[in-house]
Design an enzyme around this catalytic site. Structure first.
Site, mmCIF file in Angstrom:
data_model
loop_
_atom_site.group_PDB
_atom_site.id
_atom_site.type_symbol
_atom_site.label_atom_id
_atom_site.label_comp_id
_atom_site.label_asym_id
_atom_site.label_seq_id
_atom_site.Cartn_x
_atom_site.Cartn_y
_atom_site.Cartn_z
ATOM 1 C CE LYS C 101 8.682 -6.762 -10.115
ATOM 2 N NZ LYS C 101 7.760 -5.636 -9.897
ATOM 3 C CB ALA C 188 6.672 -2.850 -4.169
#
Lengths: 338, 66, 262
Positions: C101, C188
């Protein structure tokens, strides 16, 4: 992306309430994305020489009509006339003849047009990418290319001979134009040439493909209704005003940002109502004969199609302003050719 | 002999192998990745890698993260 | 009837049944990480790489992550592409796989990712043979570029890391879902199961959640609730429910003229 069955369903629906609802939605979206701006342009026929035989067109190569081709001086004269009317956006058209109007001729035409107009579009025979690139470098920024019909069988039936008979080459044209750098590309079908729902859906599909592969290009659509030539009707079905308005509104709701063009084939009253329902570009004070603005009288030559809206540019601008629209003559001004 | 481990200056009495240093500093060497002077040293090479004066060692392993 | 088996999440050719990615940061107890993985059914978890704390001798997080879970190694700490690439290579050396990531942040106030550096890192890491899942601010042009260089997904932020504000970039994420062909994983800012469901209803392929689970009083229950919401949101999306209709505004009739003609 709407499905074919949904498209058919909408076109079949005769309920005035559904149409009104669709129109209201289209109006909201048009105002949201275009404000009240309506772009004006004028067509300029440079030549009616044609090597293709499209049975529904007045210019087809089997038709015994007088053939004309403008030379540079004649072009300047016509262009000057159009420019003096206030037009800044010109659409240069030719019949589809690679011999009579080859690349060199078109390049000269574009170079000449640059002296008069801020935006130059072309509606000519399909060309290779490198030829389009040369035209782009010379100053052309828009390309109009109608598939006419997406039905292969019908396409073969009505495009009997000449390069136009090549369905795939024609369908790939917008791609070549986009790769060549053209900033505006206009797609279209001739309504009534084949089954309306199928052609409309295929046009939407083509547009969606182009939008995905070439997102930087500004697209517009046209769907002129096929009219009889010399009394002969080639349309498979009649596309009435209600259907026509519905198609405009439906297109606007499916593609909120795409330009929708309305030519002078349509009468003034219809054009006026269609504005605001999705139409964002119209031709003004058109003449569809070669040299028809200043060089020929209308009875000397066969126009490509009959004009139904004969108002002058001034009259159209006045009518637009009166109805709360914002006539736009110049949208973009090119500063370099790359 | 002065070296740096994870940014901190450390003194070693004599040159040692990387394997020895990892064993001394890390509780679970099997989860550790080592870099010497910016270059990754595979774990099967630790025993052969001798640490010299001014070498900088980075020892990293996995922690919880987003 | 929509079969659950046929609706797999496919990333880089690997099939997953769960559309819940779990972050392992900020947990009070490492053992909760394992329990949350179990209660949520997640099959992909993120971990980060840090210097070994030679003084404290903490237990390694990997002990709490079952072997069959795919490790997604976060390049957090990287402030530019070069650092992200370095972290990725260190991670690969550990033998724990090559799924990365990419998280490049050089903004300590908002923790917003640097889209430009992320593209650079993605390009390099794809060349180096990594499976790349980049974390970015939602931007269509950035997403297109990431796909072009070979990223396996695009992970747009819903809102600022840790803010739990939910989906604040909805329109931009919707554009990515509509236009980008690789899986879109909202990452997020998701603070509540309803927000996770919202992302899935929009058509997102998966969501990544960390703070909301790790900092809950009962992380295991929180993880389960998110998993249920993600399943519900996905099913809702697949069921093709009608969109909420925009309120109509009255306006004079536009098509009456068509019926007046003789």
């Amino acid at each position: 992306m709407i499905s074919l069955s949904e498209t058919k369903k909408i076109l079949k629906d005769n309920d005035p309430k559904s149409l009104e609802c669709l129109a209201q939605k289209a109006k909201r979206l048009t105002e949201q994305y275009f404000g009240h701006a309506i772009s004006l342009y004028a067509p300029l026929y440079l030549s009616n020489y044609c090597s293709s035989h499209c049975i529904y067109c007045g210019f087809n190569n089997h038709n015994r009509i007088k053939r004309f081709k403008l030379n540079l001086d004649e072009m300047r004269q016509e262009m000057s006339y159009i420019k003096n009317k206030g037009i800044e956006n010109v659409l240069l058209l030719t019949g589809e003849s690679y011999k009579a109007t080859p690349l060199s001729y078109l390049k000269d035409a574009v170079t000449t047009a640059k002296d008069f107009f801020t935006s130059i579009s072309l509606e000519v025979h399909p060309m290779d990418e490198k030829d389009y690139h040369e035209l782009f470098l010379n100053g052309a920024d828009g390309l109009t290319i109608y598939q006419e019909t997406y039905d292969r069988k019908r396409y073969k039936q009505v495009h009997v001979s000449g390069k136009k008979a090549d369905y795939d080459y024609r369908r790939e044209t917008p791609k070549r134009a986009a790769k060549a750098g053209f900033r505006h590309i206009s797609l279209g079908i001739l309504l009534g040439l084949s089954v309306v729902a199928d052609d409309l859906w295929a046009l939407y599909k083509h547009l969606a493909e182009m939008e995905k592969s070439f997102p930087a290009v500004e697209y517009s659509l046209s769907f002129p209704r096929l009219r009889p030539i010399k009394g002969e009707n080639f349309a498979l079905c009649d596309v009435d005003d209600k259907t026509f308005i519905k198609i405009i509104a439906l297109t606007r709701t499916l593609f909120p940002r795409v330009g929708i063009n309305l030519s002078t084939r349509e009468p003034a009253y219809l054009r006026d109502h269609a504005l605001g329902l999705g139409i964002t570009r119209i031709s003004a004070e058109s003449n569809t004969s070669v040299g028809g603005y200043t060089l020929q009288s209308p009875d000397v030559q066969e126009p490509q199609f009959d004009i139904k809206d004969n108002r002058s540019v001034k009259e159209i601008i006045r009518a637009l302003k009166h109805r709360g629209f914002d006539p736009v003559l110049t949208d973009w001004r090119r500063i370099d050719n790359r | 002999m002065k070296i740096t481990i994870n940014g901190k200056k450390t003194a070693l009495k004599s040159p040692q192998t990387l394997a020895a240093i990892v064993r001394q500093t890390c509780k679970e060497p099997q989860y550790v990745v080592a870099e010497v002077n910016g270059k990754i040293v595979k774990s099967n090479g630790w025993a052969k890698t001798v640490i010299r004066e001014n070498d900088a060692i980075e020892l990293v392993s996995f922690v919880g993260g987003g | 009837m929509i079969s659950k088996k046929s609706d797999s999440l496919i990333i880089a050719g690997k099939k997953f049944q769960s559309r819940f990615l779990l972050g392992t940061g900020k947990f009070r107890n490492k053992s909760d990480v394992k329990s949350c993985i179990n209660s949520s059914g997640t099959q992909i978890v993120t971990v980060a790489l840090r210097r070994v704390d030679v003084e404290r001798h903490e237990e390694n997080i990997l002990k709490y992550i079952p072997k069959n879970v795919t490790l997604l190694i976060n390049t957090s700490g990287a402030r530019n592409a070069k650092e992200a690439v370095r972290i990725a290579h260190l991670a690969k050396e550990s033998g724990c796989g090559n799924w990365i990531k990419i998280e490049v942040i050089n903004d300590s106030k908002y923790l917003l990712p640097d889209n430009f550096e992320t593209i650079k890192a993605a390009e390099q890491l794809v060349k180096d043979g990594f499976i790349v899942l980049p974390y970015v601010s939602p931007d269509l042009n950035v997403a297109r570029e990431l796909v072009k260089v070979g990223s396996s997904t695009v992970m747009p932020l819903g809102s600022l890391i840790g803010s739990r504000q939910g989906i604040r970039t909805k329109e931009l994420i919707q554009i990515l879902i509509d236009e980008i062909d690789v899986p879109i994983i909202v990452d997020a800012g998701i603070g509540a199961p309803s927000q996770a469901a919202e992302a899935m209803e929009m058509g997102a392929d998966a969501v990544l959640i960390n703070t909301a689970v790790a900092t809950a009083l009962d992380p295991v229950a929180a993880a389960k609730s998110f998993a249920l919401a993600i399943t519900a949101g996905r099913l809702a999306h697949l069921s093709g429910m009608a969109q909420r209709a925009a309120s109509a505004q009255a306006s004079s009739p536009l098509t009456g003229f068509l019926y007046e003609q003789s």
